[in-house]
Design a protein around this motif. Structure first.
Motif, PDB file in Angstrom:
ATOM      1  N   ARG A  54       4.215  -9.970  -8.580  1.00  0.00           N
ATOM      2  CA  ARG A  54       5.317 -10.917  -8.463  1.00  0.00           C
ATOM      3  C   ARG A  54       5.520 -11.234  -6.982  1.00  0.00           C
ATOM      4  O   ARG A  54       6.352 -10.632  -6.303  1.00  0.00           O
ATOM      5  N   ARG A  55       4.747 -12.182  -6.517  1.00  0.00           N
ATOM      6  CA  ARG A  55       4.743 -12.486  -5.082  1.00  0.00           C
ATOM      7  C   ARG A  55       6.065 -13.072  -4.601  1.00  0.00           C
ATOM      8  O   ARG A  55       6.387 -13.003  -3.420  1.00  0.00           O
ATOM      9  N   GLU A  56       6.844 -13.657  -5.535  1.00  0.00           N
ATOM     10  CA  GLU A  56       8.095 -14.267  -5.105  1.00  0.00           C
ATOM     11  C   GLU A  56       9.089 -13.237  -4.583  1.00  0.00           C
ATOM     12  O   GLU A  56       9.944 -13.549  -3.751  1.00  0.00           O
ATOM     13  N   ASN A  57       8.991 -11.983  -5.069  1.00  0.00           N
ATOM     14  CA  ASN A  57       9.906 -10.955  -4.549  1.00  0.00           C
ATOM     15  C   ASN A  57       9.174  -9.714  -4.046  1.00  0.00           C
ATOM     16  O   ASN A  57       9.797  -8.685  -3.781  1.00  0.00           O
ATOM     17  N   GLY A  58       7.854  -9.797  -3.922  1.00  0.00           N
ATOM     18  CA  GLY A  58       7.094  -8.701  -3.338  1.00  0.00           C
ATOM     19  C   GLY A  58       7.005  -7.447  -4.177  1.00  0.00           C
ATOM     20  O   GLY A  58       6.899  -6.339  -3.640  1.00  0.00           O
ATOM     21  N   THR A  59       7.044  -7.596  -5.507  1.00  0.00           N
ATOM     22  CA  THR A  59       6.940  -6.430  -6.386  1.00  0.00           C
ATOM     23  C   THR A  59       5.732  -6.583  -7.306  1.00  0.00           C
ATOM     24  O   THR A  59       5.120  -7.643  -7.406  1.00  0.00           O
ATOM     25  N   ALA A  60       5.416  -5.488  -7.976  1.00  0.00           N
ATOM     26  CA  ALA A  60       4.353  -5.481  -8.977  1.00  0.00           C
ATOM     27  C   ALA A  60       4.861  -4.757 -10.215  1.00  0.00           C
ATOM     28  O   ALA A  60       5.784  -3.932 -10.140  1.00  0.00           O
ATOM     29  N   VAL A  61       4.249  -5.070 -11.358  1.00  0.00           N
ATOM     30  CA  VAL A  61       4.549  -4.381 -12.609  1.00  0.00           C
ATOM     31  C   VAL A  61       3.299  -3.610 -13.010  1.00  0.00           C
ATOM     32  O   VAL A  61       2.211  -4.190 -13.140  1.00  0.00           O
TER      33      VAL A  61
ATOM     34  N   SER B 150      13.309   8.404  -9.049  1.00  0.00           N
ATOM     35  CA  SER B 150      13.658   9.099  -7.805  1.00  0.00           C
ATOM     36  C   SER B 150      12.958   8.483  -6.593  1.00  0.00           C
ATOM     37  O   SER B 150      13.340   8.766  -5.456  1.00  0.00           O
ATOM     38  N   VAL B 151      11.952   7.649  -6.854  1.00  0.00           N
ATOM     39  CA  VAL B 151      11.218   7.003  -5.764  1.00  0.00           C
ATOM     40  C   VAL B 151      11.983   5.739  -5.361  1.00  0.00           C
ATOM     41  O   VAL B 151      12.314   4.916  -6.219  1.00  0.00           O
ATOM     42  N   PRO B 152      12.277   5.537  -4.091  1.00  0.00           N
ATOM     43  CA  PRO B 152      13.034   4.345  -3.661  1.00  0.00           C
ATOM     44  C   PRO B 152      12.360   3.048  -4.090  1.00  0.00           C
ATOM     45  O   PRO B 152      11.128   2.908  -4.010  1.00  0.00           O
ATOM     46  N   ASP B 153      13.163   2.109  -4.584  1.00  0.00           N
ATOM     47  CA  ASP B 153      12.723   0.766  -4.969  1.00  0.00           C
ATOM     48  C   ASP B 153      11.793   0.757  -6.177  1.00  0.00           C
ATOM     49  O   ASP B 153      11.099  -0.241  -6.427  1.00  0.00           O
ATOM     50  N   VAL B 154      11.768   1.841  -6.958  1.00  0.00           N
ATOM     51  CA  VAL B 154      10.962   1.902  -8.182  1.00  0.00           C
ATOM     52  C   VAL B 154      11.902   1.966  -9.380  1.00  0.00           C
ATOM     53  O   VAL B 154      12.887   2.708  -9.367  1.00  0.00           O
ATOM     54  N   GLU B 155      11.596   1.193 -10.409  1.00  0.00           N
ATOM     55  CA  GLU B 155      12.439   1.152 -11.608  1.00  0.00           C
ATOM     56  C   GLU B 155      11.560   1.208 -12.851  1.00  0.00           C
ATOM     57  O   GLU B 155      10.573   0.475 -12.967  1.00  0.00           O
ATOM     58  N   VAL B 156      11.895   2.078 -13.795  1.00  0.00           N
ATOM     59  CA  VAL B 156      11.219   2.135 -15.090  1.00  0.00           C
ATOM     60  C   VAL B 156      11.884   1.125 -16.015  1.00  0.00           C
ATOM     61  O   VAL B 156      13.085   1.223 -16.287  1.00  0.00           O
ATOM     62  N   ILE B 157      11.124   0.141 -16.481  1.00  0.00           N
ATOM     63  CA  ILE B 157      11.699  -0.881 -17.364  1.00  0.00           C
ATOM     64  C   ILE B 157      11.289  -0.679 -18.814  1.00  0.00           C
ATOM     65  O   ILE B 157      11.788  -1.379 -19.701  1.00  0.00           O
ATOM     66  N   TRP B 158      10.372   0.256 -19.074  1.00  0.00           N
ATOM     67  CA  TRP B 158       9.992   0.557 -20.457  1.00  0.00           C
ATOM     68  C   TRP B 158       9.394   1.943 -20.504  1.00  0.00           C
ATOM     69  O   TRP B 158       8.648   2.348 -19.618  1.00  0.00           O
ATOM     70  N   PHE B 159       9.732   2.682 -21.566  1.00  0.00           N
ATOM     71  CA  PHE B 159       9.214   4.030 -21.738  1.00  0.00           C
ATOM     72  C   PHE B 159       9.103   4.315 -23.225  1.00  0.00           C
ATOM     73  O   PHE B 159      10.058   4.094 -23.978  1.00  0.00           O
TER      74      PHE B 159
ATOM     75  N   PRO C  62       0.820  -1.209   0.000  1.00  0.00           N
ATOM     76  CA  PRO C  62       0.000   0.000   0.000  1.00  0.00           C
ATOM     77  C   PRO C  62       0.855   1.261   0.000  1.00  0.00           C
ATOM     78  O   PRO C  62       1.860   1.350   0.713  1.00  0.00           O
ATOM     79  N   GLY C  63       0.453   2.215  -0.798  1.00  0.00           N
ATOM     80  CA  GLY C  63       1.139   3.500  -0.836  1.00  0.00           C
ATOM     81  C   GLY C  63       2.170   3.638  -1.921  1.00  0.00           C
ATOM     82  O   GLY C  63       2.528   4.771  -2.284  1.00  0.00           O
ATOM     83  N   SER C  64       2.683   2.526  -2.446  1.00  0.00           N
ATOM     84  CA  SER C  64       3.754   2.612  -3.451  1.00  0.00           C
ATOM     85  C   SER C  64       3.284   3.329  -4.714  1.00  0.00           C
ATOM     86  O   SER C  64       3.962   4.213  -5.244  1.00  0.00           O
ATOM     87  N   LEU C  65       2.119   2.935  -5.197  1.00  0.00           N
ATOM     88  CA  LEU C  65       1.607   3.545  -6.424  1.00  0.00           C
ATOM     89  C   LEU C  65       1.293   5.018  -6.213  1.00  0.00           C
ATOM     90  O   LEU C  65       1.533   5.845  -7.100  1.00  0.00           O
ATOM     91  N   GLY C  66       0.771   5.364  -5.041  1.00  0.00           N
ATOM     92  CA  GLY C  66       0.496   6.764  -4.744  1.00  0.00           C
ATOM     93  C   GLY C  66       1.748   7.610  -4.726  1.00  0.00           C
ATOM     94  O   GLY C  66       1.736   8.761  -5.179  1.00  0.00           O
ATOM     95  N   THR C  67       2.847   7.031  -4.246  1.00  0.00           N
ATOM     96  CA  THR C  67       4.119   7.753  -4.219  1.00  0.00           C
ATOM     97  C   THR C  67       4.621   8.020  -5.630  1.00  0.00           C
ATOM     98  O   THR C  67       5.115   9.112  -5.937  1.00  0.00           O
TER      99      THR C  67
END
Length: 215
Positions: free
Chosen positions: A38-45, A67-76, A12-17
């Motif tokens: 991705r429940r195996e590592n606790g992330t979502a795409v 700039s948000v911690p633990d967030v990565e852009v994989i396609w743009f 909760p809160g990650s998407l809002g950030t």
């Protein structure tokens, strides 16, 4: 309009950030779609469709997300298909409103549903594989289509060198025959995720069932 595919913590809160960070650079968010958990590592795409005001450089979108911690852009990329949330439901609604054309409607709507560039219905029930229906920007397939048939289930495909397909990532699903398939392509990526393959499989099966109901 731009499409960002991001990996972020599935909490909760990650998407809002992320949304707040995009808002700080003036981005107008048109749609956010959860592509995969991705429940195996606790992330979502997630896919985020945004617009920018005049004068703001597109690379600021990527910088804002990163700039948000633990967030990565994989396609743009630029995104002109006009899709967003609820595209699956809109496609189903159109198919049920015109059952006899359900498969044709799915072909036409598939690029918007899956954030892709083109889609084509290949028919190999005759002596050779032919393109029965295609959207704009569909490349030439040549003889490679013969290697994809018969097809038993929805799957990601390997794009061959040459023939206009080398820069595309592909996914396909059989329709009313294992020799009639819907092929969808993205130029340059990103790769189709397992959840997207499953969505295509479901929609293909549903289109066949809807059309069969009027046979």
């Amino acid at each position: 309009m731009f499409l960002l595919r991001v990996i972020l913590p599935d909490r909760p809160g990650s998407l809002g950030t992320v949304a707040s960070a995009l808002g700080e650079v003036g981005a107008d968010i048109h749609a956010i779609e959860i592509v995969e958990h991705r429940r195996e590592n606790g992330t979502a795409v997630d896919d985020v469709v945004v617009d920018l005001p005049p004068g703001v450089l597109p690379d600021r979108l990527v910088s804002a997300c990163n700039s948000v911690p633990d967030v990565e852009v994989i396609w743009f990329s630029r995104y002109g298909a006009g899709g967003g949330l609820h595209m699956d439901l809109e496609a189903v609604e159109q198919m049920t409103s015109a059952p006899a054309e359900a498969i044709d409607i799915l072909v036409e709507q598939a690029p918007a549903v899956l954030h892709a560039d083109w889609a084509a219905l290949l028919d190999g029930t005759g002596s050779e594989v032919k393109v029965a229906l295609e959207t704009s920007a569909t490349p030439q397939f040549g003889q490679i289509a013969e290697q994809w048939l018969p097809m038993e289930r929805a799957t990601a495909l390997s794009a061959p060198d040459g023939q206009g397909l080398a820069e595309s990532v592909l996914v396909a699903a059989p329709l009313d025959s294992d020799r009639r398939i819907l092929v969808i392509g993205r130029r340059g990526g990103p790769e189709f995720l397992g959840s997207e393959v499953a969505r295509l499989s479901y929609l293909a099966s549903l289109a066949v069932a809807i059309r069969a109901g009027v046979s």
